[in-house]
Design an enzyme around this catalytic site. Structure first.
Site, mmCIF file in Angstrom:
data_model
loop_
_atom_site.group_PDB
_atom_site.id
_atom_site.type_symbol
_atom_site.label_atom_id
_atom_site.label_comp_id
_atom_site.label_asym_id
_atom_site.label_seq_id
_atom_site.Cartn_x
_atom_site.Cartn_y
_atom_site.Cartn_z
ATOM 1 N N ARG A 36 26.957 72.405 65.433
ATOM 2 C CA ARG A 36 27.101 72.872 64.161
ATOM 3 C C ARG A 36 26.274 72.361 63.159
ATOM 4 O O ARG A 36 25.415 72.562 62.167
ATOM 5 C CB ARG A 36 28.498 73.113 63.733
ATOM 6 C CG ARG A 36 28.599 73.926 62.515
ATOM 7 C CD ARG A 36 30.172 74.510 62.393
ATOM 8 N NE ARG A 36 30.827 73.279 62.319
ATOM 9 C CZ ARG A 36 32.277 73.298 62.089
ATOM 10 N NH1 ARG A 36 32.834 74.229 62.134
ATOM 11 N NH2 ARG A 36 32.747 72.145 62.109
ATOM 12 N N ASP A 37 26.372 70.997 63.037
ATOM 13 C CA ASP A 37 25.658 70.053 61.791
ATOM 14 C C ASP A 37 24.183 69.385 62.499
ATOM 15 O O ASP A 37 24.516 68.844 63.392
ATOM 16 C CB ASP A 37 26.670 69.079 61.343
ATOM 17 C CG ASP A 37 26.053 68.206 60.333
ATOM 18 O OD1 ASP A 37 25.276 67.181 60.414
ATOM 19 O OD2 ASP A 37 26.431 68.572 59.110
ATOM 20 N N TYR A 190 47.271 75.375 70.015
ATOM 21 C CA TYR A 190 46.165 74.895 71.101
ATOM 22 C C TYR A 190 46.655 75.173 72.374
ATOM 23 O O TYR A 190 45.749 75.688 73.084
ATOM 24 C CB TYR A 190 46.220 73.425 70.823
ATOM 25 C CG TYR A 190 45.185 72.739 71.783
ATOM 26 C CD1 TYR A 190 43.860 72.796 71.373
ATOM 27 C CD2 TYR A 190 45.456 71.997 72.875
ATOM 28 C CE1 TYR A 190 42.694 72.179 71.776
ATOM 29 C CE2 TYR A 190 44.448 71.506 73.638
ATOM 30 C CZ TYR A 190 43.040 71.699 73.214
ATOM 31 O OH TYR A 190 42.106 71.001 73.971
ATOM 32 N N VAL A 192 48.251 77.968 73.358
ATOM 33 C CA VAL A 192 47.808 79.419 73.618
ATOM 34 C C VAL A 192 46.295 79.754 73.682
ATOM 35 O O VAL A 192 46.012 80.368 74.459
ATOM 36 C CB VAL A 192 48.607 80.319 72.347
ATOM 37 C CG1 VAL A 192 48.008 81.936 72.408
ATOM 38 C CG2 VAL A 192 49.878 80.152 72.376
ATOM 39 N N SER A 193 45.607 78.901 72.818
ATOM 40 C CA SER A 193 44.252 79.101 72.909
ATOM 41 C C SER A 193 43.529 78.718 74.341
ATOM 42 O O SER A 193 42.721 79.303 74.674
ATOM 43 C CB SER A 193 43.546 78.269 71.726
ATOM 44 O OG SER A 193 43.607 76.967 72.138
ATOM 45 N N LYS A 194 44.170 77.526 74.944
ATOM 46 C CA LYS A 194 43.610 77.040 76.028
ATOM 47 C C LYS A 194 44.106 77.849 77.273
ATOM 48 O O LYS A 194 43.211 78.086 78.354
ATOM 49 C CB LYS A 194 43.835 75.533 76.211
ATOM 50 C CG LYS A 194 42.997 74.521 75.433
ATOM 51 C CD LYS A 194 41.453 74.960 75.618
ATOM 52 C CE LYS A 194 40.730 74.154 74.568
ATOM 53 N NZ LYS A 194 39.210 74.256 74.740
#
Length: 277
Positions: A36-37, A190, A192-194
């Site tokens: 991103r950076d 975290y 739930v997301s994974k």
């Protein structure tokens, strides 16, 4: 002769950085380190160049649709397509984070799930036939960590679609907003997301079978990174081992699977989850 291309998202540090390093050492093609950076990304490239490796760099923010489209068009116009896509970019709140559950759920799911879906929707059309997609999941991505039997049944339904999975994830974000999420979803955004990443990988494989594309989810292990507050016992190169196995060494028969950090296949939807390590 058209060059083969490997892309690793969020790869200026940690496991992503080590995956780029491993690909540069072994892959017979061009390897893109993305971040991103821009400054951090270019520093990471410079660090690898000091090791005698030659990754290429392109800015890529998976949470920004325009950034994804610019990157897609660049790859398509320059090389024609992607042969290895490692979806590594993710975030995690610390255990002692003070942000309320509603904020943690919204931000974690936005990056780790919804932005992953957006990344795949944008980049999958430029995957070459025979490509390999590696989605970085986690030991937290095991279905048995979700308390609700009803939700577990929905998440492992063989007919589940991406829009239906996204709807379930939005329901979780709403439940966290209302403070009603714990009985059914547990207390970790975290996790739930994974779990969503693991479920998504199965759906994606089903949808891409006719293009000879292999999609797998992987638990890289508990690694010493910023994300784990440097508590993990594994080095970043050890954490890159299983993702690199899927990218370079796994037989074509391994697809739509969940791979442990030792490169062994495990059942992501087992009722009893394996140990976190």
């Amino acid at each position: 002769m058209v060059s083969k291309v490997a892309v690793v998202t969020g790869s200026n540090k940690g496991i992503g950085f080590a995956i780029v390093r491993g690909l540069c050492k072994r892959y017979d093609g061009i390897v893109y380190l993305t971040s991103r950076d821009v400054e951090r990304g270019k520093k990471a490239v410079a660090d690898l160049e000091k090791e005698g490796l030659n990754p290429k760099y392109h800015q890529l923010d998976i949470t920004n649709k325009q950034s994804l489209e610019v990157f897609r068009d660049y790859i398509k116009n320059t090389y024609g397509g992607i042969d290895i896509l490692v979806n590594n970019a993710a975030i995690a709140f610390k255990h002692d984070a003070t942000e309320p559950a509603s904020v943690q759920a919204k931000e974690t799911l936005f990056v780790n799930y919804f932005s992953l879906v957006s990344t795949c929707e944008t980049l999958f059309p430029v995957l070459n036939n025979g490509a390999r997609v590696i989605n970085l999941s986690s030991s937290c991505g095991q279905l048995g960590l979700i308390p609700s039997q009803s939700l577990r049944d929905q998440l492992k339904d063989e007919k589940l679609t991406v829009p239906e999975l996204s709807k379930l994830m939005q329901q979780y974000v709403e439940a966290a907003k209302q403070g009603t999420h714990e009985p059914e979803w547990g207390n970790s955004s975290y996790v739930v997301s994974k779990v969503a990443v693991s479920a998504l990988s199965v759906i994606q494989q089903r949808e891409l079978n006719d293009r000879d594309i292999k999609v797998n989810a992987v638990h890289p292990g508990y690694v010493d990174t910023d994300m784990t507050s440097h508590k993990g016992p594994l080095t970043i190169d050890q954490g890159a081992s299983a993702p690199l196995y899927l990218a370079l060494d796994a037989p074509d028969t391994i697809k739509g699977k969940f791979v442990w950090h030792n490169s062994k296949l495990v059942d992501w939807d087992a009722e009893k989850p394996l140990s976190v390590i």
